[in-house]
Design an enzyme around this catalytic site. Structure first.
Site, PDB file in Angstrom:
ATOM      1  CE  LYS A 121      23.055 -27.326 -50.108  1.00  0.00           C
ATOM      2  NZ  LYS A 121      22.593 -26.085 -50.710  1.00  0.00           N
ATOM      3  CG  ASP A 139      20.166 -28.703 -54.783  1.00  0.00           C
ATOM      4  OD1 ASP A 139      19.382 -29.621 -55.130  1.00  0.00           O
ATOM      5  OD2 ASP A 139      20.819 -28.040 -55.589  1.00  0.00           O
TER       6      ASP A 139
END
Ligand code: SF4
Length: 217
Positions: A121, A139
């Site tokens: 991420k 997320d």
């Protein structure tokens, strides 16, 4: 309506609500962007910006953090959650950048993800916001909304990323990443609605009668 059509509607609505979107984390260069993204794990962007505004004017290069050392970095970021672990990662990754990358942040997922404290991420955000490379960082907001919008089954963040990349054109990924986060924070919060009220869901799912069960990231 198939998933591609739903994705088109969602893209259109998000472009109407958020025609221009600001990067929420403040930074001075790609290195400080990397540090801010790393600090933002389990912490709000506002909190990160409040802390880094006192750090980046003075410390904004890998060599600065190497010189500071772990303990001093800890003191600088102590208002941020899990600061000891994050300070260790910042110190170690700064050393690696100085020693192996001529103090530059590498431009590939592979190299970024090898740095301490940097997962997929974080690497995706740096690739997209730092280098302009099309990426779709997932997320918890994006994972939740993609499920409520019926674009993924929510099996895992890896699956969500794959599904969204298949549904949206590559050129929209970087913008969509932020638009969905903003929409999630503003309208589609974790505890509020589960898919029955606002324009996106009523347009894409006019017959939906029950809330969607959201799987966690
Ligand atoms: S109806 Fe609910 S779940 Fe659907 S987009 Fe709006 S807030 Fe999110």
């Amino acid at each position: 309506m198939n998933k591609i059509e739903k994705a088109e509607i969602i893209n259109k609505i998000l472009n109407q609500i958020y025609p221009k979107i600001k990067v929420p984390l403040k930074s001075r260069n790609v290195f400080t962007l990397l540090i801010s993204v790393l600090l933002s794990a389990q912490c709000t962007d506002v909190n990160v910006n409040n802390v880094t505004k006192n750090i980046y004017p003075k410390f904004n290069q890998p060599k600065h953090f190497v010189k500071l050392g772990r303990k001093k970095i800890e003191r600088l970021i102590k208002k941020i959650g899990i600061f000891r672990v994050k300070a260790k990662s910042i110190y170690n990754l700064s050393r690696i950048l100085v020693n192996d990358y001529n103090s530059r942040v590498p431009k590939t997922f592979e190299e970024l993800e090898k740095l301490p404290g940097v997962g997929h991420k974080t690497a995706s955000v740096v690739m997209s916001q730092g280098f302009g490379y099309p990426a779709f960082a997932i997320d918890t907001h994006i994972h939740r909304l993609a499920q409520r919008w019926g674009l993924t089954n929510g099996k895992s963040v890896i699956q969500t990323e794959k599904d969204l990349k298949n549904l949206f054109p590559k050129k929209s990924w970087n913008k969509l990443h932020l638009q969905i986060i903003y929409y999630g924070r503003e309208y589609c919060k974790a505890r509020d609605c589960y898919g029955l009220t606002c324009k996106i869901c009523t347009t894409c799912y006019p017959k939906r009668k029950k809330p969607v069960i959201t799987k966690k990231a």
